[in-house]
Write a protein that holds these residues in place. Structure first.
Motif, PDB file in Angstrom:
ATOM      1  N   GLU A  86      -4.043  17.571  -8.905  1.00  0.00           N
ATOM      2  CA  GLU A  86      -5.337  17.187  -8.338  1.00  0.00           C
ATOM      3  C   GLU A  86      -5.522  17.798  -6.953  1.00  0.00           C
ATOM      4  O   GLU A  86      -4.560  18.005  -6.215  1.00  0.00           O
ATOM      5  N   ASP A  87      -6.774  18.085  -6.605  1.00  0.00           N
ATOM      6  CA  ASP A  87      -7.089  18.668  -5.304  1.00  0.00           C
ATOM      7  C   ASP A  87      -7.314  17.626  -4.213  1.00  0.00           C
ATOM      8  O   ASP A  87      -7.308  17.965  -3.029  1.00  0.00           O
ATOM      9  N   THR A  88      -7.525  16.380  -4.603  1.00  0.00           N
ATOM     10  CA  THR A  88      -7.797  15.326  -3.617  1.00  0.00           C
ATOM     11  C   THR A  88      -7.133  14.021  -4.037  1.00  0.00           C
ATOM     12  O   THR A  88      -6.725  13.844  -5.180  1.00  0.00           O
ATOM     13  N   TYR A  89      -7.055  13.117  -3.065  1.00  0.00           N
ATOM     14  CA  TYR A  89      -6.688  11.729  -3.326  1.00  0.00           C
ATOM     15  C   TYR A  89      -7.474  10.880  -2.336  1.00  0.00           C
ATOM     16  O   TYR A  89      -8.057  11.400  -1.384  1.00  0.00           O
ATOM     17  N   VAL A  90      -7.531   9.582  -2.570  1.00  0.00           N
ATOM     18  CA  VAL A  90      -8.294   8.677  -1.702  1.00  0.00           C
ATOM     19  C   VAL A  90      -7.363   8.065  -0.663  1.00  0.00           C
ATOM     20  O   VAL A  90      -6.332   7.485  -1.004  1.00  0.00           O
ATOM     21  N   ASP A  91      -7.741   8.207   0.609  1.00  0.00           N
ATOM     22  CA  ASP A  91      -7.003   7.564   1.693  1.00  0.00           C
ATOM     23  C   ASP A  91      -7.278   6.068   1.605  1.00  0.00           C
ATOM     24  O   ASP A  91      -8.430   5.639   1.692  1.00  0.00           O
ATOM     25  N   PRO A  92      -6.232   5.250   1.405  1.00  0.00           N
ATOM     26  CA  PRO A  92      -6.458   3.818   1.218  1.00  0.00           C
ATOM     27  C   PRO A  92      -7.015   3.110   2.453  1.00  0.00           C
ATOM     28  O   PRO A  92      -7.672   2.086   2.323  1.00  0.00           O
TER      29      PRO A  92
ATOM     30  N   MET B 163       0.847  -1.171   0.000  1.00  0.00           N
ATOM     31  CA  MET B 163       0.000   0.000   0.000  1.00  0.00           C
ATOM     32  C   MET B 163       0.901   1.246   0.000  1.00  0.00           C
ATOM     33  O   MET B 163       1.797   1.351   0.833  1.00  0.00           O
ATOM     34  N   PRO B 164       0.653   2.197  -0.913  1.00  0.00           N
ATOM     35  CA  PRO B 164       1.475   3.417  -0.942  1.00  0.00           C
ATOM     36  C   PRO B 164       1.275   4.246   0.321  1.00  0.00           C
ATOM     37  O   PRO B 164       0.191   4.255   0.906  1.00  0.00           O
ATOM     38  N   SER B 165       2.306   4.959   0.710  1.00  0.00           N
ATOM     39  CA  SER B 165       2.203   5.807   1.896  1.00  0.00           C
ATOM     40  C   SER B 165       1.347   7.033   1.578  1.00  0.00           C
ATOM     41  O   SER B 165       1.187   7.430   0.421  1.00  0.00           O
ATOM     42  N   ILE B 166       0.809   7.632   2.620  1.00  0.00           N
ATOM     43  CA  ILE B 166       0.012   8.848   2.471  1.00  0.00           C
ATOM     44  C   ILE B 166       0.854   9.949   1.839  1.00  0.00           C
ATOM     45  O   ILE B 166       0.378  10.684   0.968  1.00  0.00           O
ATOM     46  N   GLU B 167       2.108  10.044   2.250  1.00  0.00           N
ATOM     47  CA  GLU B 167       2.987  11.070   1.692  1.00  0.00           C
ATOM     48  C   GLU B 167       3.154  10.885   0.182  1.00  0.00           C
ATOM     49  O   GLU B 167       3.136  11.849  -0.583  1.00  0.00           O
ATOM     50  N   LYS B 168       3.319   9.635  -0.240  1.00  0.00           N
ATOM     51  CA  LYS B 168       3.493   9.335  -1.668  1.00  0.00           C
ATOM     52  C   LYS B 168       2.209   9.640  -2.437  1.00  0.00           C
ATOM     53  O   LYS B 168       2.255  10.230  -3.526  1.00  0.00           O
TER      54      LYS B 168
END
Length: 57
Positions: A16-22, A1-6
């Protein structure tokens, strides 16, 4: 799982203004989205570029 920082970095690089928290599936605002707003909203946002100046002590 990619890190939040990545994930944050990749979203910012794509403009992009958002990303999905895995972990939660929630949309997370990037620091770029906060900069567009222009001020800290006081909600302790994860990527606040304003050093949480409006967050109550």
């Amino acid at each position: 799982m990619p890190s939040i920082e990545k994930l944050h970095q990749q979203a910012c690089e794509r403009g992009e203004d958002t990303y999905v928290d895995p972990a939660t599936g929630y949309q997370v605002l990037t620091s770029q989205a906060h900069l567009k707003r222009g001020t800290c909203c006081g909600n302790v946002c994860r990527h606040c570029p304003f050093e949480y100046i409006n967050v109550p002590k």
